[in-house]
Scaffold this motif. Structure first.
Motif, PDB file in Angstrom:
ATOM      1  N   ILE A 137      26.647  40.271 -14.190  1.00 22.29           N
ATOM      2  CA  ILE A 137      25.388  40.579 -13.520  1.00 22.29           C
ATOM      3  C   ILE A 137      24.251  40.296 -14.495  1.00 22.29           C
ATOM      4  CG2 ILE A 137      25.613  43.025 -14.161  1.00 22.29           C
ATOM      5  CD1 ILE A 137      23.816  41.701 -11.027  1.00 22.29           C
ATOM      6  N   MET A 138      23.260  39.552 -14.034  1.00 21.39           N
ATOM      7  CA  MET A 138      22.086  39.262 -14.852  1.00 21.39           C
ATOM      8  C   MET A 138      20.920  40.077 -14.321  1.00 21.39           C
ATOM      9  SD  MET A 138      20.174  35.631 -15.620  1.00 21.39           S
ATOM     10  CE  MET A 138      21.572  35.010 -16.564  1.00 21.39           C
ATOM     11  N   ILE A 139      20.356  40.905 -15.183  1.00 21.64           N
ATOM     12  CA  ILE A 139      19.240  41.771 -14.811  1.00 21.64           C
ATOM     13  C   ILE A 139      17.980  41.194 -15.431  1.00 21.64           C
ATOM     14  CG2 ILE A 139      18.310  44.106 -14.930  1.00 21.64           C
ATOM     15  CD1 ILE A 139      21.216  45.078 -15.235  1.00 21.64           C
ATOM     16  N   SER A 140      17.031  40.813 -14.606  1.00 15.15           N
ATOM     17  CA  SER A 140      15.794  40.196 -15.077  1.00 15.15           C
ATOM     18  C   SER A 140      14.626  41.131 -14.841  1.00 15.15           C
ATOM     19  CB  SER A 140      15.548  38.863 -14.368  1.00 15.15           C
ATOM     20  OG  SER A 140      16.585  37.946 -14.638  1.00 15.15           O
TER      21      SER A 140
ATOM     22  N   ARG B 255      12.042  41.234 -20.287  1.00 18.53           N
ATOM     23  CA  ARG B 255      13.320  40.867 -20.884  1.00 18.53           C
ATOM     24  C   ARG B 255      14.363  40.582 -19.820  1.00 18.53           C
ATOM     25  NH1 ARG B 255      15.092  45.965 -24.310  1.00 18.53           N
ATOM     26  NH2 ARG B 255      13.020  45.643 -25.144  1.00 18.53           N
ATOM     27  N   GLN B 256      15.440  39.970 -20.248  1.00 18.37           N
ATOM     28  CA  GLN B 256      16.548  39.613 -19.368  1.00 18.37           C
ATOM     29  C   GLN B 256      17.845  39.946 -20.080  1.00 18.37           C
ATOM     30  OE1 GLN B 256      17.822  35.339 -18.525  1.00 18.37           O
ATOM     31  NE2 GLN B 256      16.647  35.812 -16.691  1.00 18.37           N
ATOM     32  N   SER B 257      18.743  40.611 -19.388  1.00 18.57           N
ATOM     33  CA  SER B 257      20.012  41.012 -19.995  1.00 18.57           C
ATOM     34  C   SER B 257      21.154  40.668 -19.053  1.00 18.57           C
ATOM     35  CB  SER B 257      20.039  42.515 -20.304  1.00 18.57           C
ATOM     36  OG  SER B 257      19.033  42.860 -21.237  1.00 18.57           O
ATOM     37  N   THR B 258      22.279  40.264 -19.630  1.00 17.84           N
ATOM     38  CA  THR B 258      23.479  39.951 -18.864  1.00 17.84           C
ATOM     39  C   THR B 258      24.582  40.908 -19.282  1.00 17.84           C
ATOM     40  OG1 THR B 258      22.866  37.613 -18.703  1.00 17.84           O
ATOM     41  CG2 THR B 258      25.165  38.179 -18.285  1.00 17.84           C
TER      42      THR B 258
ATOM     43  N   GLN C 211      19.578  45.470 -29.754  1.00 22.70           N
ATOM     44  CA  GLN C 211      20.459  45.648 -28.599  1.00 22.70           C
ATOM     45  C   GLN C 211      19.877  44.883 -27.425  1.00 22.70           C
ATOM     46  OE1 GLN C 211      22.063  49.655 -27.858  1.00 22.70           O
ATOM     47  NE2 GLN C 211      21.497  49.384 -25.713  1.00 22.70           N
ATOM     48  N   GLU C 212      20.626  43.890 -26.924  1.00 20.65           N
ATOM     49  CA  GLU C 212      20.179  43.053 -25.818  1.00 20.65           C
ATOM     50  C   GLU C 212      21.364  42.819 -24.899  1.00 20.65           C
ATOM     51  OE1 GLU C 212      17.165  39.325 -25.522  1.00 20.65           O
ATOM     52  OE2 GLU C 212      18.971  39.011 -26.714  1.00 20.65           O
ATOM     53  N   GLY C 213      21.476  43.646 -23.833  1.00 15.43           N
ATOM     54  CA  GLY C 213      22.694  43.619 -23.037  1.00 15.43           C
ATOM     55  C   GLY C 213      23.838  44.115 -23.900  1.00 15.43           C
ATOM     56  N   ILE C 214      24.962  43.379 -23.897  1.00 14.87           N
ATOM     57  CA  ILE C 214      26.039  43.720 -24.817  1.00 14.87           C
ATOM     58  C   ILE C 214      26.022  42.786 -26.028  1.00 14.87           C
ATOM     59  CG2 ILE C 214      27.499  44.702 -23.026  1.00 14.87           C
ATOM     60  CD1 ILE C 214      29.222  42.140 -23.275  1.00 14.87           C
ATOM     61  N   ALA C 215      24.965  42.013 -26.142  1.00 11.85           N
ATOM     62  CA  ALA C 215      24.771  41.219 -27.358  1.00 11.85           C
ATOM     63  C   ALA C 215      24.071  42.073 -28.403  1.00 11.85           C
ATOM     64  CB  ALA C 215      23.953  39.967 -27.053  1.00 11.85           C
TER      65      ALA C 215
END
Length: 497
Positions: free
Chosen positions: A324-327, A331-334, A11-15
């Motif tokens: 929104i990109m959260i860094s 990790r980094q998630s959009t 699970q990485e953001g909605i990816a």
């Protein structure tokens, strides 16, 4: 060969990137090691999996067990890898057929009894598995959520023993049964409940057609919240892809509850004490915030000046970009954040500006309004006053001008259809180049418009936003190719604050 590979999804953001769970059995002292950047919950899986296998009447191998979660640079967290790890161990030790694991993905957390528990983020995983043409096995508790995704072979199981029996060919796993959707726009709050407020109704209709942001200013009890709550019922229904994307965000956040209403546009109304992280998302393991949970819907901020200045400023970028990109360090998630902002506020600290009851000084009123920065106001397309409704009007039967949501929604759908045929998106989202094509002005209208902008001191961003609102008004007026002066004048009057 004591090596087996099972497939799962992280699970990485909605990816939902693919994870290969490689299990190898070797000689040496009996132990279990999990490598591949596992977080604490994944490292603890070795104890859950061992006890679950033993309680399911299988034999846990008394050898050195090495579990590799590839790719190694992708962080893995949660209990979603319990089931694929357990199946990999059983396949490597020859207790289930190894070849049956090909082209099948597994998600699920194991209880010590061997039963399967639900996991978050099932929808994004299913969407990615569908693109790869793979079968997916999920816990029974995720069955209703899994049934939302069409054209994918999903099987549900309640225990590890059921999955193993299916892999051995002893029986078939059932497919999820969907819940009939009863979340149409007609079952929400109706605009007919609002008495009067013709200008606010007009602004709400324009907002629904063009996808614009709206600010309602008025004393307490004038119907600002009632108007905001009725905006989702005026918007066009979600397409299947939009509904799945919206539900995928809820799935990642672990908030998929009322699946019977999954086709309804979301309406989020956080309290003014909400933090910036609660609003836009964040945390050491990035989670979606309110703006992402309102994706394809409405974000309502009541008592706007009472929100922290820092909290409000974080809205500026996603209001423009739609994501929104959260860094974070690791990790980094959009996350998507294509929401419509509807805000409400009082005209002064006490709320009764212009009334004899108001004791606020001009300096107090100025400081109160200054809590909302100019750049944020610049991104709000329409600002409308919501005056008190006469008491005599509240006690009378509904007037024909107090239209219901179905009537207004019919006009909204007709007007929005024109913008979709013209640009493929609502007017609030059209680009600057499309503005030059779709918002043409005659010579006289251009001179008048530029003169009005100079007198009002509006920015270049406001110039483009006024044109977009004028384009929406023209669509409601029949879709004229050239913007008329009355369209521009009405759009300009919504910039007063």
């Amino acid at each position: 060969m004591s090596l087996a590979v099972t497939l799962s999804r992280a699970q990485e953001g909605i990816a939902a990137p693919q994870v290969m769970v490689e299990v190898h059995l070797s000689g040496g002292l009996p132990c279990t090691n999990i490598v591949g950047l596992p977080e604490a919950a994944v490292r603890e899986a070795r104890d859950r999996v061992r006890v679950a296998i033993q309680n399911t009447a299988f034999e846990y191998p008394g050898r050195r067990v090495t579990v590799n979660l590839a790719p190694a640079e992708l962080p893995k967290d949660g209990g979603r890898f319990d089931l694929p790890i357990a199946l990999g161990i059983l396949a490597a030790s020859g207790q289930v057929p190894r070849e049956k694991l090909d082209d099948c993905e597994f998600l699920g957390e194991l209880a010590l009894t061997g039963s399967l528990r639900s996991v978050s983020g099932v929808l994004p995983a299913l969407l990615r598995a569908r693109a790869r043409g793979r079968r997916v096995v999920v816990p029974l508790e995720n069955a209703a959520e899994a049934a939302l995704v069409p054209d994918v072979d999903v099987r549900v199981a309640d225990t590890l023993a059921e999955v193993c029996g299916w892999l051995r060919g002893a029986h078939e796993l059932s497919m999820p049964v969907g819940i009939p959707s009863n979340g149409g726009a007609d079952d929400g709050p109706d605009l007919a409940d609002v008495r009067g407020q013709l200008q606010a109704r007009r602004a709400l209709e324009i907002t629904a057609v063009g996808g614009h942001h709206l600010l309602l200013v008025g004393p307490p009890g004038t119907g600002k919240t009632m108007l905001a709550e009725r905006l989702p019922g005026l918007l066009p229904p979600l397409s299947e892809s939009e509904a799945l994307e919206t539900c995928a965000v809820l799935s990642v956040a672990g908030q998929v509850t009322d699946l019977a209403r999954w086709r309804r546009r979301p309406f989020r109304a956080p309290h003014h004490t909400a933090s910036a992280v609660a609003l836009v998302g964040g945390g050491s393991y990035p989670r979606p915030g309110e703006i992402s949970l309102a994706h394809n819907g409405v974000l309502f901020l009541d008592e706007l000046p009472e929100f922290s200045r820092h909290v409000l400023e974080v809205l500026r970028e996603p209001m423009e970009s739609g994501h929104i990109m959260i860094s974070r360090a690791a990790r980094q998630s959009t996350f998507p954040a294509q929401f419509q902002l509807v805000a409400a506020m009082n005209p002064c600290p006490c709320g009764y500006a212009g009334d004899p009851r108001c004791q606020c000084t001009p300096d107090q009123i100025q400081r109160y309004r200054a809590r909302i920065s100019g750049p944020l106001l610049d991104r709000i397309d329409l600002c409308v006053e919501v005056p008190p409704v006469p008491l005599a009007e509240l006690g009378t039967p509904r007037h024909e001008r107090d239209e219901d949501s179905a009537t207004v929604r019919a006009r909204v759908l007709k007007a929005r259809r024109q913008s979709l045929m013209r640009a493929g998106r609502p007017n609030a989202e059209i680009s600057t180049r499309e503005l030059e094509r779709d918002c043409a002005l005659g010579p006289a209208e251009r001179r008048w418009f530029e003169s009005a902008l100079e007198r009002l001191g509006l920015s270049a961003r406001a110039y483009h936003r006024v044109l977009r609102v004028a384009r929406t008004i023209a669509d409601l007026d029949g879709g004229a190719a050239l913007l008329e002066r009355e369209h521009l004048a009405e759009a300009l009057q919504y910039r007063r604050f």
